[in-house]
Design a protein around this motif. Structure first.
Motif, short mmCIF file in Angstrom:
data_model
loop_
_atom_site.label_atom_id
_atom_site.label_comp_id
_atom_site.label_asym_id
_atom_site.label_seq_id
_atom_site.Cartn_x
_atom_site.Cartn_y
_atom_site.Cartn_z
N TRP A 76 -6.97 4.16 12.15
CA TRP A 76 -6.13 4.42 10.96
C TRP A 76 -5.47 3.09 10.63
N THR A 77 -4.67 2.46 11.56
CA THR A 77 -4.17 1.35 11.23
C THR A 77 -4.87 0.05 10.84
N ASP A 78 -6.46 0.23 11.39
CA ASP A 78 -7.31 -0.87 10.95
C ASP A 78 -7.42 -0.86 9.55
N PHE A 79 -7.59 0.10 8.85
CA PHE A 79 -7.87 0.30 7.36
C PHE A 79 -6.63 -0.15 6.62
N LEU A 80 -5.53 0.08 7.10
CA LEU A 80 -4.16 -0.17 6.69
C LEU A 80 -3.93 -1.70 6.42
N LEU A 81 -4.30 -2.20 7.86
CA LEU A 81 -4.11 -3.62 7.72
C LEU A 81 -5.04 -4.51 7.10
N VAL A 82 -6.30 -3.90 6.86
CA VAL A 82 -7.28 -4.61 6.24
C VAL A 82 -6.93 -4.68 4.74
N HIS A 83 -6.35 -3.38 4.31
CA HIS A 83 -5.85 -3.42 2.73
C HIS A 83 -4.68 -4.00 2.60
N GLN A 84 -3.78 -4.16 3.57
CA GLN A 84 -2.69 -5.05 3.37
C GLN A 84 -3.16 -6.60 3.36
N ALA A 85 -4.26 -7.24 4.25
CA ALA A 85 -4.12 -8.23 4.09
C ALA A 85 -5.01 -8.82 3.00
N ASN A 86 -5.59 -8.02 2.45
CA ASN A 86 -6.38 -8.52 1.12
C ASN A 86 -5.90 -8.01 -0.27
N THR A 87 -4.61 -7.41 -0.13
CA THR A 87 -4.11 -7.05 -1.25
C THR A 87 -3.87 -8.16 -2.38
N PRO A 88 -3.49 -9.49 -1.95
CA PRO A 88 -3.31 -10.38 -3.02
C PRO A 88 -4.68 -10.65 -3.84
N PHE A 89 -5.65 -10.43 -3.30
CA PHE A 89 -7.02 -10.96 -3.91
C PHE A 89 -7.66 -9.79 -4.46
N VAL A 90 -7.31 -8.51 -4.57
CA VAL A 90 -8.06 -7.55 -5.04
C VAL A 90 -7.47 -6.63 -6.03
N HIS A 91 -6.05 -7.10 -6.27
CA HIS A 91 -5.59 -6.44 -7.23
C HIS A 91 -5.18 -7.24 -8.73
N TRP A 92 -5.34 -6.61 -9.71
CA TRP A 92 -5.14 -7.23 -11.01
C TRP A 92 -6.30 -8.41 -11.36
N VAL A 93 -7.54 -7.94 -10.57
CA VAL A 93 -8.64 -8.82 -10.69
C VAL A 93 -9.91 -8.05 -11.31
N GLY A 94 -10.81 -8.99 -11.50
CA GLY A 94 -12.18 -8.12 -11.77
C GLY A 94 -12.87 -7.53 -10.76
N GLN A 95 -12.39 -7.97 -9.50
CA GLN A 95 -13.25 -7.35 -8.27
C GLN A 95 -12.54 -5.95 -7.72
N PHE A 96 -11.23 -5.44 -8.36
CA PHE A 96 -10.31 -4.50 -8.02
C PHE A 96 -11.39 -3.13 -7.83
N LEU A 97 -12.18 -2.55 -8.90
CA LEU A 97 -12.89 -1.55 -8.52
C LEU A 97 -13.91 -1.73 -7.64
N PRO A 98 -14.89 -2.79 -7.61
CA PRO A 98 -15.78 -2.97 -6.84
C PRO A 98 -15.20 -3.08 -5.25
N TRP A 99 -14.29 -3.75 -5.25
CA TRP A 99 -13.58 -3.79 -3.83
C TRP A 99 -13.29 -2.44 -3.16
N HIS A 100 -12.51 -1.74 -3.99
CA HIS A 100 -11.94 -0.33 -3.69
C HIS A 100 -13.17 0.70 -3.31
N ARG A 101 -13.98 0.35 -4.19
CA ARG A 101 -15.27 1.40 -3.98
C ARG A 101 -15.94 1.24 -2.66
N ALA A 102 -15.96 -0.29 -2.27
CA ALA A 102 -16.75 -0.39 -0.87
C ALA A 102 -15.76 -0.08 0.01
#
Length: 361
Positions: A76-102
């Motif tokens: 569970w925390t694996d996924f939490l930390l992946v999201h935490q580490a990549n937050t600066p690169f995947v929010h308010w950007v063109g890749q927001f929807l594709p990244w979260h879909r994957a």
């Protein structure tokens, strides 16, 4: 012999514990029969329990990514930390929807292959609950995600939280969250799941009228930012959008953009965001199935990505570090543009897909 609902639910629960999990066999190479993602409230009690128990199963399984994320204490925390580490690169950007879909697909695969989930991750459509959020069957009752938190709350290493209160009811009442809020690197903590629901936010941002406005947009360039939302000061409320406004509505962990998936409701909530994108695509597939654009660099005034690359997101853009379906290579935007594209001949000049699911309305 009469069989009680309780015995059926107990049997389903036992079947979803880590000791009993059997990995699913390899998925078909072609998307013939899609995985169905249904609205959570439409599931039977057994189906609800199967999903909720599979999530709790991940909370109890050992981590697989601790070499990369030393703070991880479970899958569970694996996924939490992946999201935490990549937050600066995947929010308010063109890749927001594709990244979260994957990201959702990776999470669903873990639930299915490691914890016995049958079917797809359910979505939560908060537009059905905007008038009285806490009364939603998704947030109330034993087979739910729990309701509003109760406080006060002390966050280690000390100090009272202003971001939420402890969730004590529902299937995840009194669970422990092992990662501190805030940006990376993740810090080991031992705290409660936080939630502070704002009905005034729900009445506005979860209103179906906003969904209609978003779905009416002509292209990805206008659709995606309106769905995701922004945080434009000095008054951020009018620009939040369905996604950011929804996070703010739930408060607590959901309002911390780095660790928002500390709250299990994150996944059905984001499945609904993905559903809206898929619904928009399906309304005009010729024009929208592979429509992608907008800058790689974050828009707005909140900049967390030092020296982001220039240019727009394309079908070749890599959704690092995600490798959907256990692939040895990082998934690209083009591979996940069609939710039913696995093994299906793509449009001329477009990449082959790797997904096989659909949303049940």
């Amino acid at each position: 012999m009469k069989v009680s609902l309780g015995s059926v639910l107990l049997g389903a629960l036992l079947a979803s514990t880590p000791a009993e999990v059997v990995a699913h066999p390899g998925h078909p190479s072609t998307c013939v029969v899609t995985t169905k993602r249904k609205e959570f409230r439409t599931l039977s009690n057994v189906q609800k329990l199967n999903f909720l128990a599979s999530v709790k199963c991940l909370m109890n399984r050992p981590p697989a990514l601790s070499a990369t994320y030393p703070a991880s204490t479970s899958r569970w925390t694996d996924f939490l930390l992946v999201h935490q580490a990549n937050t600066p690169f995947v929010h308010w950007v063109g890749q927001f929807l594709p990244w979260h879909r994957a990201f959702l697909q990776d999470f669903e695969d873990a639930l299915r292959n490691e914890c016995g989930l049958i079917g797809g991750i359910p979505y939560w459509n908060p537009a059905l609950d905007f008038a009285n959020l806490t009364a939603s069957p998704v947030l109330s009752g034993p087979l739910s995600f729990g309701g509003n938190g109760v406080g006060p709350v002390v966050i280690p290493p000390g100090g009272q939280s202003s971001d939420g209160n402890c969730v004590i009811d529902g299937f995840f009442g009194n669970v422990s969250v092992r990662v501190a809020q805030g940006p990376p690197p993740g810090q080991v903590a031992d705290r409660c799941l936080l939630r502070y629901i704002r009905q005034d936010f729900a009445s506005y941002w979860m209103n179906p009228s906003h969904v209609a406005t978003v779905l009416a947009q002509p292209d990805y360039a206008t659709f995606a930012p309106l769905l995701e939302g922004d945080m434009i000061p000095p008054d951020v409320f009018p620009t939040m959008g369905i996604h950011t406004g929804g996070h703010a509505t739930m408060g607590g962990d959901m309002s911390d953009m780095f660790t928002s998936n500390s709250d299990p409701i994150f996944y059905p909530f984001h499945a609904n965001i993905d559903r809206l994108w898929a619904k928009w695509q399906a309304a005009n597939p010729t024009a929208r199935q592979y429509d992608i654009s907008n800058p790689i660099a974050p828009r707005g005034v909140i900049q967390m990505w030092p020296n982001p690359p220039a240019g727009n997101v394309t079908l070749d853009y890599q959704l690092s570090p995600l490798k959907v379906g256990g692939s040895s290579t990082v998934t690209t935007v083009g591979q996940i543009m069609n939710t039913k594209g696995k093994g299906v001949p793509s449009a001329p000049g477009k990449p082959n897909g790797i997904l096989c699911y659909e949303y049940v309305e």
